[in-house]
Motif scaffolding. Structure first.
Motif, PDB file in Angstrom:
ATOM      1  N   UNK A  25      52.992 -45.955  -0.808  1.00 38.45           N
ATOM      2  CA  UNK A  25      53.213 -47.309  -0.285  1.00 38.45           C
ATOM      3  C   UNK A  25      54.693 -47.659  -0.289  1.00 38.45           C
ATOM      4  N   UNK A  26      55.425 -47.206  -1.305  1.00 35.96           N
ATOM      5  CA  UNK A  26      56.856 -47.480  -1.370  1.00 35.96           C
ATOM      6  C   UNK A  26      57.579 -46.822  -0.203  1.00 35.96           C
ATOM      7  N   UNK A  27      57.189 -45.612   0.136  1.00 36.46           N
ATOM      8  CA  UNK A  27      57.810 -44.921   1.272  1.00 36.46           C
ATOM      9  C   UNK A  27      57.484 -45.640   2.576  1.00 36.46           C
ATOM     10  N   UNK A  28      56.242 -46.072   2.729  1.00 37.18           N
ATOM     11  CA  UNK A  28      55.865 -46.824   3.922  1.00 37.18           C
ATOM     12  C   UNK A  28      56.667 -48.124   4.025  1.00 37.18           C
ATOM     13  N   UNK A  29      56.848 -48.805   2.906  1.00 31.43           N
ATOM     14  CA  UNK A  29      57.652 -50.030   2.898  1.00 31.43           C
ATOM     15  C   UNK A  29      59.086 -49.739   3.322  1.00 31.43           C
ATOM     16  N   UNK A  30      59.643 -48.641   2.823  1.00 25.45           N
ATOM     17  CA  UNK A  30      61.000 -48.264   3.209  1.00 25.45           C
ATOM     18  C   UNK A  30      61.095 -47.975   4.707  1.00 25.45           C
ATOM     19  N   UNK A  31      60.079 -47.318   5.245  1.00 25.10           N
ATOM     20  CA  UNK A  31      60.116 -46.982   6.670  1.00 25.10           C
ATOM     21  C   UNK A  31      60.015 -48.224   7.544  1.00 25.10           C
ATOM     22  N   UNK A  32      59.246 -49.200   7.105  1.00 24.62           N
ATOM     23  CA  UNK A  32      59.174 -50.471   7.830  1.00 24.62           C
ATOM     24  C   UNK A  32      60.520 -51.184   7.778  1.00 24.62           C
ATOM     25  N   UNK A  33      61.138 -51.192   6.603  1.00 24.81           N
ATOM     26  CA  UNK A  33      62.452 -51.823   6.459  1.00 24.81           C
ATOM     27  C   UNK A  33      63.516 -51.077   7.257  1.00 24.81           C
ATOM     28  N   UNK A  34      63.385 -49.760   7.344  1.00 18.87           N
ATOM     29  CA  UNK A  34      64.324 -48.954   8.126  1.00 18.87           C
ATOM     30  C   UNK A  34      64.355 -49.415   9.582  1.00 18.87           C
ATOM     31  N   UNK A  35      63.187 -49.527  10.184  1.00 21.87           N
ATOM     32  CA  UNK A  35      63.125 -49.968  11.581  1.00 21.87           C
ATOM     33  C   UNK A  35      63.599 -51.413  11.722  1.00 21.87           C
ATOM     34  N   UNK A  36      63.279 -52.241  10.746  1.00 24.95           N
ATOM     35  CA  UNK A  36      63.725 -53.634  10.788  1.00 24.95           C
ATOM     36  C   UNK A  36      65.246 -53.729  10.716  1.00 24.95           C
ATOM     37  N   UNK A  37      65.878 -52.702  10.128  1.00 22.13           N
ATOM     38  CA  UNK A  37      67.332 -52.684  10.043  1.00 22.13           C
ATOM     39  C   UNK A  37      67.995 -52.310  11.361  1.00 22.13           C
TER      40      UNK A  37
END
Length: 216
Positions: free
Chosen positions: A168-180
């Motif tokens: 879940x932490x990796x998925x959260x990071x990937x969502x934040x990556x695209x949001x960046x």
């Protein structure tokens, strides 16, 4: 208050590896925090990426990474085994991967232990520098973790106890990556502004200085 930036980073990215010495030096010499955010490589997030991409993409990648390593004075060799395994018949990346999921979750566990940057620096050097053969065997990863002040067995045990947390932490990071503002790595982000690629590091520092970056 210290400045900070997010570093979206993958264990399979040669450019992520080539960037790290400069990030480590920046954090050591300036009052700035690097928030390590581990993501899966594009081959895991998009298994058919290398089927669709122009063949020149991979050709240039190989030429440029070796050239960049030489320019930066960083030891470099494409790792064996590759952290992400490809099916040579189809050029697809199967969902079952023997290395990258463990590596990525270890990166999250190390980050949560407060040693994310030191861990990815030590482990990526083991994988990408060409100084060891068969990085996945023996105690190579354990020694890398120890150089970062961590115990590999303890990290593995934490992951085994709650693997869904790390996924879940990796998925959260990937969502934040695209949001960046970008999907690739290495991606650095400051206050929502993306800096994609190891060749944008100097611009990252320039922006941080505009925001008041101070030497230690």
């Amino acid at each position: 208050m210290s400045l900070s930036f997010d570093l979206f980073w993958s264990f399979r990215s040669p450019y992520s590896y080539l960037l790290l010495p400069r990030v480590v030096e920046l954090v050591a010499t300036h009052d700035v925090i690097c928030n390590v955010r581990i993501v899966y490589p594009i081959a895991v997030r998009q298994a058919d990426f290398f089927v669709k991409v122009d063949p020149l993409w991979a050709f240039y990648l190989m030429k440029d990474t070796y050239r960049t390593a030489e320019f930066l004075g960083v030891p470099y060799r494409w790792p064996s085994p590759d952290p992400v395994v490809m099916d040579p018949a189809t050029r697809l990346y199967p969902a079952e991967q023997p290395y990258i999921h463990r590596l990525s979750m270890l990166g999250v566990a190390a980050t949560e232990a407060g040693q994310g940057l030191a861990f990815i620096r030590a482990v990526s050097h083991t994988i990408w520098s060409g100084t060891v053969d068969h990085w996945h065997e023996g105690d190579h990863l354990a020694q890398a973790a120890a150089r970062a002040g961590l115990d590999l067995a303890s990290l593995d045990a934490a992951i085994a106890a709650d693997p869904d947390h790390y996924r879940a932490a990796i998925e959260t990071n990937q969502t934040a990556q695209r949001a960046s503002g970008h999907y690739g790595v290495p991606l650095m982000a400051v206050d929502g502004e993306p800096f994609f690629g190891q060749d944008r590091f100097d611009q990252l520092v320039w922006r941080l200085k505009q925001k008041g970056l101070q030497a230690r």
